[in-house]
Design a protein around this motif. Structure first.
Motif, PDB file in Angstrom:
ATOM      1  N   TYR A   1      -4.518  -6.048  -5.807  1.00 57.91           N
ATOM      2  CA  TYR A   1      -3.253  -6.927  -6.049  1.00 57.91           C
ATOM      3  C   TYR A   1      -2.222  -6.043  -6.331  1.00 57.91           C
ATOM      4  O   TYR A   1      -1.102  -6.510  -6.174  1.00 57.91           O
ATOM      5  CB  TYR A   1      -3.650  -8.017  -7.019  1.00 57.91           C
ATOM      6  CG  TYR A   1      -3.457  -7.343  -8.257  1.00 57.91           C
ATOM      7  CD1 TYR A   1      -2.342  -7.606  -9.206  1.00 57.91           C
ATOM      8  CD2 TYR A   1      -4.530  -6.722  -9.058  1.00 57.91           C
ATOM      9  CE1 TYR A   1      -2.181  -7.248 -10.494  1.00 57.91           C
ATOM     10  CE2 TYR A   1      -4.612  -6.097 -10.407  1.00 57.91           C
ATOM     11  CZ  TYR A   1      -3.390  -6.580 -11.178  1.00 57.91           C
ATOM     12  OH  TYR A   1      -3.135  -6.119 -12.337  1.00 57.91           O
ATOM     13  N   LYS A   2      -2.357  -4.789  -6.614  1.00 56.58           N
ATOM     14  CA  LYS A   2      -1.379  -3.889  -6.907  1.00 56.58           C
ATOM     15  C   LYS A   2      -0.670  -3.118  -5.885  1.00 56.58           C
ATOM     16  O   LYS A   2       0.254  -2.420  -5.859  1.00 56.58           O
ATOM     17  CB  LYS A   2      -1.782  -3.027  -8.090  1.00 56.58           C
ATOM     18  CG  LYS A   2      -1.625  -3.567  -9.218  1.00 56.58           C
ATOM     19  CD  LYS A   2      -1.697  -2.505 -10.481  1.00 56.58           C
ATOM     20  CE  LYS A   2      -1.656  -3.378 -11.908  1.00 56.58           C
ATOM     21  NZ  LYS A   2      -1.725  -2.294 -13.119  1.00 56.58           N
ATOM     22  N   ASP A   3      -1.542  -3.024  -4.675  1.00 54.91           N
ATOM     23  CA  ASP A   3      -1.291  -2.428  -3.558  1.00 54.91           C
ATOM     24  C   ASP A   3       0.131  -2.898  -2.934  1.00 54.91           C
ATOM     25  O   ASP A   3       0.493  -4.060  -2.838  1.00 54.91           O
ATOM     26  CB  ASP A   3      -2.269  -2.318  -2.313  1.00 54.91           C
ATOM     27  CG  ASP A   3      -3.607  -1.572  -2.674  1.00 54.91           C
ATOM     28  OD1 ASP A   3      -3.363  -0.626  -3.633  1.00 54.91           O
ATOM     29  OD2 ASP A   3      -4.619  -1.698  -2.045  1.00 54.91           O
ATOM     30  N   LEU A   4       1.026  -1.562  -2.487  1.00 52.85           N
ATOM     31  CA  LEU A   4       2.214  -1.992  -1.975  1.00 52.85           C
ATOM     32  C   LEU A   4       2.055  -3.025  -0.576  1.00 52.85           C
ATOM     33  O   LEU A   4       1.383  -2.709   0.158  1.00 52.85           O
ATOM     34  CB  LEU A   4       2.880  -1.068  -1.501  1.00 52.85           C
ATOM     35  CG  LEU A   4       4.183  -0.863  -0.962  1.00 52.85           C
ATOM     36  CD1 LEU A   4       5.188  -1.154  -2.159  1.00 52.85           C
ATOM     37  CD2 LEU A   4       4.757   0.602  -0.315  1.00 52.85           C
ATOM     38  N   GLY A   5       2.916  -4.024  -1.006  1.00 54.29           N
ATOM     39  CA  GLY A   5       2.778  -5.145   0.251  1.00 54.29           C
ATOM     40  C   GLY A   5       1.776  -6.153   0.248  1.00 54.29           C
ATOM     41  O   GLY A   5       2.044  -7.042   1.044  1.00 54.29           O
TER      42      GLY A   5
END
Length: 325
Positions: free
Chosen positions: A106-110
């Motif tokens: 959920y923290k990944d960019l985009g």
């Protein structure tokens, strides 16, 4: 708003969960455990979505809405999205966006945009995460490294471990660079394990995506452990006093020994010179340097004797063979 409800599921810590997301009487996305909110995805709808992916392996956001938004299921689009976020946070699925980037956290960019932008959601690919490359055993090993090597307690959880990499590795890199500068100023070669540590610290922070960071962390654990141990040893032992002693040893080897050679004064000193050379050319010259002090004393006694003899043999104005040390 509906987007606000979804946005809540992207918070690092959920303190006041929406009742409709809870296990008890809700969608079964979240569960309360000793006052802490954890993602579970145990409810009937996320379970059905997961089972669907087990048969299909992958699908698109639009196809999933078509399959489950119509009778006999009739699940609202936002409910499907919320369940997918929970499945992502429990590592049951991977999202591949329209650009081909794999999003595992959920923290990944985009990743947030995929769920809040309808076009992106329709086009994204949702893939069953059959065998997470970083499982419980690997996470234990990573958390153990932080605890034992850096004295930092980190949860055995993907996002906590990734956060720890970006929080703690920067300062370690700065300390390492300072040590390398000190070694260079002393004229010593930087040990291979410290160079490998710098490489590992850099590679672990090259990509902010969670899965990529965790894979790099796990694959470089040996270099990180060995490098940090050597770095800590160097920080403890390379004091100002040790630096001065090592510089003195180096001066004896590179200045006094050649001067003795110029006046044929090395007879019987080969063992002492070899011992001093081996000490200073080792990867860790600060280890055991006291052991070569007797050899250095023998060399220096010879140096003083030769210099005194030359002073006695020649007029003061013509002495140049061995300058004053």
């Amino acid at each position: 708003s509906k987007d606000k409800d979804l946005a809540e599921l992207f918070k690092t810590e959920i303190t006041s969960p929406n009742p409709k997301f809870l296990d008890a009487g809700g969608l079964g996305l979240l569960q309360m455990d000793a006052g802490r909110v954890n993602f579970s995805a145990h409810g009937s709808i996320p379970t059905k979505l997961k089972e669907h992916l087990q048969h299909k392996y992958s699908t698109t956001g639009q196809a999933l809405v078509n399959d489950f938004g119509m009778p006999p299921h009739g699940y609202p689009r936002q409910v499907i999205k919320a369940c997918l976020i929970a499945l992502l946070r429990t590592e049951a699925i991977v999202i591949r966006d329209a650009g081909g980037a794999e999003l595992t956290s959920y923290k990944d960019l985009g990743v947030k945009d995929v769920f809040l932008n309808e076009t992106q959601f329709n086009r994204c690919e949702i893939i069953q995460n059959k065998e997470p490359e970083i499982g419980p055993r690997q996470k234990v090993a990573c958390a153990k490294f932080f605890s034992e090597a850096l004295s930092k307690e980190v949860e055995r959880e993907n996002d906590a471990l990734t956060d720890a990499v970006f929080q703690y590795f920067g300062p370690v890199q700065q300390e390492l660079d300072d040590l390398k500068d000190r070694l260079h100023k002393l004229g010593f070669v930087v040990p291979k394990r410290l160079l490998e540590l710098g490489d590992a610290l850099s590679k672990c922070r090259r990509d902010r995506r969670v899965q990529t960071t965790l894979l790099a962390l796990y694959h470089h654990l040996d270099s990180l452990k060995e490098g940090v141990a050597l770095k800590q040893e160097l920080e403890e032992h390379l004091t100002a006093s040790t630096e001065q002693t090592l510089l003195h040893l180096k001066e004896v080897l590179v200045q006094e020994v050649p001067q003795l050679q110029d006046v044929n004064g090395l007879d019987g000193l080969q063992a002492e010179i070899e011992m001093l050379h081996d000490q200073l050319s080792s990867e860790t010259p600060w280890r055991g340097y006291a052991d070569v002090q007797p050899a250095v004393q023998v060399i220096q006694i010879r140096y003083v004797e030769k210099r005194r003899a030359l002073l006695e043999q020649q007029p003061l104005s013509s002495i140049a063979a061995i300058p004053a040390g």
